[in-house]
Design an enzyme around this catalytic site. Structure first.
Site, short mmCIF file in Angstrom:
data_model
loop_
_atom_site.label_atom_id
_atom_site.label_comp_id
_atom_site.label_asym_id
_atom_site.label_seq_id
_atom_site.Cartn_x
_atom_site.Cartn_y
_atom_site.Cartn_z
N THR A 197 62.80 20.26 130.66
CA THR A 197 63.36 21.00 131.79
C THR A 197 63.26 20.27 133.13
O THR A 197 64.03 20.55 134.03
CB THR A 197 62.67 22.38 131.94
OG1 THR A 197 61.26 22.18 132.05
CG2 THR A 197 62.97 23.25 130.74
N ASP A 198 62.33 19.31 133.24
CA ASP A 198 62.11 18.68 134.55
C ASP A 198 63.40 18.13 135.16
O ASP A 198 63.69 18.37 136.32
CB ASP A 198 61.07 17.56 134.45
CG ASP A 198 59.65 18.08 134.54
OD1 ASP A 198 59.47 19.30 134.36
OD2 ASP A 198 58.74 17.28 134.79
N THR A 248 61.78 20.57 123.39
CA THR A 248 61.35 21.19 122.16
C THR A 248 62.08 22.50 121.95
O THR A 248 61.89 23.43 122.72
CB THR A 248 59.85 21.49 122.22
OG1 THR A 248 59.20 20.33 122.69
CG2 THR A 248 59.32 21.87 120.88
N LYS A 288 66.10 23.48 139.06
CA LYS A 288 64.82 24.04 138.62
C LYS A 288 64.05 24.42 139.87
O LYS A 288 63.69 23.57 140.67
CB LYS A 288 64.05 22.99 137.80
CG LYS A 288 62.75 23.54 137.20
CD LYS A 288 62.06 22.52 136.30
CE LYS A 288 60.83 23.15 135.65
NZ LYS A 288 60.11 22.22 134.78
#
Lengths: 622, 411
Positions: free
Chosen positions: B157-158, B81, B234
């Site tokens: 983002t995962d 998003t 991440k």
């Protein structure tokens, strides 16, 4: 003032912090910290988000006139949830229970399934840019026959350190918000209802106490006026004054409107760039400003400088609006020449913008963007003066006057907090919530059952140590002694700057329930281990780290045997003329002196025996 | 309950009180209403009656006019998003993808470039697959060929780091290909989406010439870091600065709000190569996280796989009891690469016995490659190089900055 004739209608919103173990949406403790203990800082910009209708909430838009940078203080007692760096934990069940209990005490109906919402607040006081809030119950009753509309469970906002700096220790403390219907018609009635609700809240024993832990917002309007919400009245005693002053403000704004209409006043929508006029001005602000702009308010002369509330003029309102653009304030011709500006400059200004003596000119100074923005704000507010009283959110100033904060928020600023599951309030759960005795009923009962004086009974019932008192009575301690110790002695000790928490703690370090030390000492008095005169001294020793047992022992051992006889002799010797005058009748008064000297550590009978012996010795010698 | 539609005005009795609200949805058997004050409440559907069904409101949308003098950036969205809009009537938050929506939500974007948008997927990034990486690579390649000054890929983002690594291997790019996302939802005024989007656009019109991830550099809104697609990971579940370069410093930074881009020396620069697409991947590859006492059955389950990356312990180890199963896999033709769960530092299987046994069994030392990058690289190498010995050697070569020959002090 005849408030009925003026058509005063008022309602209140009470915000009360709850004294839960953890915050509403994270597991951090709910205590405040001195700012200097903060262990980190970070900063963010907040930005209004767009709604489906392409609209940004008007209150949010107002805050957005400047891109503002907000700095936050973190502590070892705050976590990533306050930083808006981690999703919230589930709604704190302890806080919900307290909220339901308050709802029950107000005769309200619980919402079957409680949904947490996000309410947009972008003044920086919430790191996320929204405040989490949930509607818990509706429709309660007030003693004046009015209604409580809703009770909501919310998270407390961050505390402002200064300017745009906020402290995160307060963010997320559970808060109940009680909203009444607009059912009050005089300043005194507003105060009474606020006091009543405060009493109801404190009756739970689960609310925080002290300055800043309860805040009242007041909604006020008069006939032909407008709904104005005044935020953050912390001092209950000022609430009636706030209402009086707001009524006065609205009345005077209506009077100004009438005169403006009679004069055929108008607001010029085209500001003038008058920077050049002030390039050599005696006013440093105007001289230095990259841009000075003027707005002409035709027919406003004299009215901008007119007082509408203690220390507030229509000009102050224009200035509040302009400040949203980052300028320091405004100048207006009702108060000029002043601030280094000369009569000639004012005349030149009038000539430049083509304004006459009946007109008022408002000056704003700043960079180009600020000055233009501020002009638009001045025009907006001046036009509102032609219409009367604008709907606004205002903040209380010292003394009870108010200044403009932002427009009233629309309902269009709430959407679901999707990270928190709804909580179902079953009828079993609702039934299981105990009714709590109200503090006023409790005071009456203390007086009736325990023979406390009415004033003391009330003081005890409203004291934060009321539960300790009830426990003391259950333990068989004399109610008057318990009340005196818990009210007067503890206050006296804390005034010495000592921390009384070790005396009243009802749990040990491992969380096991214990009899609080102050009650241990009162039990010691009951068993005649120490005299009641020794209580303050024993309590001080406990604060310094002794156990109640050892503190009582130390006091006992300070005055024993031979020491006691020597003391009695000394006291008699020092007061020989008094003793000669009174004879054995001096025994009573000297007992008081003796007991004070031994600080109650010795049983009165023994003291009396020794003193009597010393007295007869002295009198015999004569 | 199905009798109500979202947006219906309904009346509801709660206890003795009557409330009016807008029907939103049903949840756990309860009807969710939005009452006038804006609050949602859950009530029993049987207690509600319909008042009226208002005509649906049309969102007011004004087209945003883009500045024709600015360079064109392409935004390819996969589901992350970058902008969202709230329907305060129902409380729904919807993701926005078209250029006008994005420009309205993030006004600063229009000062940086013109945009064309391409919505490839709307999925959560954990549902990404290697075949979607391939589609994404083709789409980005087309955008580059189509003259985009740079390409922005919005992504959950995962698994953003996997996709960024995949595009690093599949694409030769003369322009910046910038992955961006947000850690905190775009509906919140504090979202990192605005700053991340503005910074990524600034990088995309700038001098970079490789695949990168641009995300918050710290928890503050002070600057974004530019990370190499093959060296980024991440490292936090929720913080804004979750993305970190591992083993190398970031490729640069973008200051905020000035949007000044600073690139480190050694960064691939714009125009250094011709665009090319090598979009073959071998999907039969796996990544195995070793744990003490692990059963050899788990390794046996990889029989028939073309490649396996092991995230081993420490310098790159597994227990001695697993070595026969690994030898078996390799003998059957599986290429096995060793990386480390430590993430930081280099694999060396020449120090301890189990390591030497692994080398003897034919395991390739993955140097200082991140386990996830090694997996993506293995898929790409096996997809493009049929000769197994050459493929083995390629795993030892630095193709896209995925490994460094020297472990530098301070990283």
């Amino acid at each position: 003032m005849d408030y009925k004739r003026l058509g005063l209608v008022a309602g209140i919103e009470i915000h009360q912090q709850l004294n839960t173990r953890e915050k509403l949406f994270c597991r951090c403790p709910t205590h405040l910290r001195p700012f200097e203990e903060h262990n980190g800082e970070f900063f963010r910009y907040l930005r209004a988000t767009e709604s489906e209708l392409g609209e940004i909430d008007r209150a949010a838009r107002e805050e957005m006139k400047n891109l503002r940078k907000f700095l936050y203080y973190t502590y070892d007692s705050t976590c990533l949830v306050e930083n808006d760096e981690e999703p919230p934990a589930p709604l704190n069940p302890e806080a919900l229970t307290v909220c339901l209990q308050i709802a029950k005490m107000c005769g309200m109906t619980p919402i079957p399934q409680v949904h947490t919402m996000r309410k947009l607040v972008i003044d920086g006081s919430n790191t996320s840019g929204f405040q989490r809030t949930a509607l818990v119950a509706v429709n309660g009753t007030l003693p004046n026959g009015g209604a409580i509309e809703t009770i909501c469970l919310e998270e407390e906002a961050a505390q402002r350190v200064k300017g745009d700096v906020f402290s995160l220790d307060r963010l997320g403390i559970p808060l109940v918000e009680i909203t009444t219907s607009p059912c009050m018609h005089s300043p005194e009635e507003v105060q009474e209802i606020a006091e009543y609700l405060g009493m109801v809240l404190r009756s739970t024993g689960k609310v925080k106490r002290g300055l800043g832990t309860i805040r009242q917002d007041v909604n006020i309007s008069i006939r032909e006026g407008a709904r104005v919400e005044i935020k953050g009245v912390q001092d209950l005693d000022l609430i009636a004054e706030v209402v009086r002053r707001e009524v006065q403000r609205q009345e005077r704004l209506l009077s100004i409107r009438q005169r403006l209409t009679e004069r055929g006043a108008s607001v010029s929508r085209t500001p003038h760039d008058v920077t050049a006029l002030f390039s050599h001005s005696g006013s440093k602000i105007l001289k230095k400003a990259p841009r000075v702009m003027a707005v002409t308010l035709a027919g406003f002369a004299g009215l901008v400088g007119e007082e509408i509330q203690n220390g507030r003029r229509l000009g102050s309102e224009l200035s509040d609006y302009a400040k949203k653009c980052g300028v320091g304030g405004i100048f207006h011709t009702d108060e000029l020449p002043a601030y280094g500006m000369t009569e000639d400059e004012v005349s030149a200004l009038r000539a430049e913008v083509g304004a006459g003596e009946a007109d008022c000119i408002v000056l704003v100074a700043g960079d180009m963007h600020q000055a233009e923005c501020a002009c638009q704000q001045v025009i907006l507010r001046a036009e509102l003066a032609l219409k009367g009283v604008p709907e606004e959110t205002r903040k209380m100033l010292e003394g009870g006057s108010t200044s403009y904060m932002r427009p009233l928020p629309g309902a269009a600023r709430m959407y679901p907090e999707t990270d928190v599951f709804p909580v179902t309030v079953t009828s079993e759960c609702w039934e299981a919530i105990p009714r709590v005795e109200l503090l006023n009923a409790k005071a009456e009962r203390f007086s009736r059952e325990h023979g406390l004086d009415t004033a003391v009974a009330r003081q005890m019932a409203y004291s934060e140590h009321v539960l300790l008192f009830e426990r003391a009575v259950d333990l068989g301690i004399a109610p008057t002694l318990a009340a005196r110790t818990l009210i007067a002695t503890l206050k006296e000790i804390s005034r010495e700057g000592l921390d009384i928490n070790p005396l009243v703690a009802d749990h040990d370090h491992c969380g096991n329930p214990i009899i609080p030390e102050v009650l241990q000492v009162l039990l010691g008095v009951k068993k005649a281990r120490v005299g009641k005169e020794a209580i303050p001294d024993v309590l001080r020793r406990i604060i310094r780290g002794e156990s109640s047992e050892s503190a009582m022992q130390s006091v006992e051992s300070t005055a024993e045997g031979a020491d006691l006889e020597a003391l009695a002799k000394r006291i008699v010797r020092e007061r020989m003329s008094f003793v000669k005058e009174k004879g054995m009748g001096a025994l009573g008064p000297l007992m008081g002196v003796m007991m004070k000297e031994v600080r109650g550590a010795v049983d009165g009978r023994k003291v009396s025996q020794v003193l009597k012996a010393a007295l007869s010795d002295a009198l015999g010698e004569k | 309950m199905s009798e109500f539609l979202s947006g219906d005005l309904v009346r509801c009795v709660v206890g003795g009180s009557e409330l009016k609200g807008t029907y939103i949805t049903s949840r756990d058997g309860m009807a969710v209403l939005k009452v006038d004050s804006g609050y949602n409440i859950g009530v029993f559907p049987g207690d509600c009656t319909l008042i009226e069904r208002p005509a649906p409101m049309k969102p007011a949308r004004e087209e945003v006019i883009q500045d024709p003098s600015l360079p064109v950036l392409s935004i390819v969205s996969t589901g992350g998003t970058i902008a969202s809009r709230i329907d305060y009537r129902t409380g729904a938050v919807t993701s926005q993808f078209d250029a006008s929506d994005i420009l309205r939500a993030i006004p600063g974007m229009s000062a940086i470039a013109r945009y064309r948008t391409r919505k490839l997927y709307t999925i959560l990034s954990e549902n990404m697959t290697p075949s979607i990486w391939q589609e994404l690579a083709r789409a980005v390649y087309e955008e580059i060929q189509g003259g985009a000054r740079g390409v922005i890929v919005t992504h959950g983002t995962d698994t953003m780091a996997y996709s960024a690594a995949a595009l690093s291997f599949m694409l030769e790019t003369p322009v910046p290909v910038v992955f961006v996302g947000s850690q905190r939802s775009a509906d919140r005024p504090s979202s990192d989406n605005v700053m991340n989007a503005l910074c990524s656009a600034s990088v995309a019109v700038g001098d970079l010439g490789e695949v990168a991830v641009v995300m918050h550099g710290t928890t503050s809104d002070d600057r974004c870091a530019i990370h190499r697609g093959t060296r980024v990971r991440k490292m936090h579940t929720s913080r804004r600065d979750a993305f970190q370069s591992i083993g190398i410093p970031p490729l640069g930074y973008v200051d905020y709000p000035s949007l000044k881009v600073t690139l480190s020396p050694g960064t691939a620069v714009r125009g250094a190569c011709e665009p090319a697409l090598h979009d073959r991947l071998e999907p039969a590859c796996g990544l195995l996280y070793f744990s003490p006492g692990m059963s050899p059955d788990i390794l046996n389950a990889y029989a028939g796989f073309k490649g396996v990356v092991i995230a081993g312990s420490g310098l790159g180890h597994v227990s001695t009891s697993l070595i026969p199963a690994i030898r078996e896999l390799i003998d059957q033709g599986t290429l096995v690469v060793m990386t480390s769960q430590c993430l930081n530092g280099r694999v060396c299987d020449r120090v301890y016995d189990t390591g030497r046994d692994l080398i003897r069994a034919g395991v390739v030392e993955g140097e200082d490659m991140l386990p996830e990058t090694a997996l993506v690289k293995l898929m790409w190498v096996l997809g493009n190089e049929p000769d197994s010995e050459k493929a083995r050697r390629m795993m030892h070569e630095n193709l896209k900055g995925e490994y460094t020959r020297r472990s530098l002090h301070g990283l």
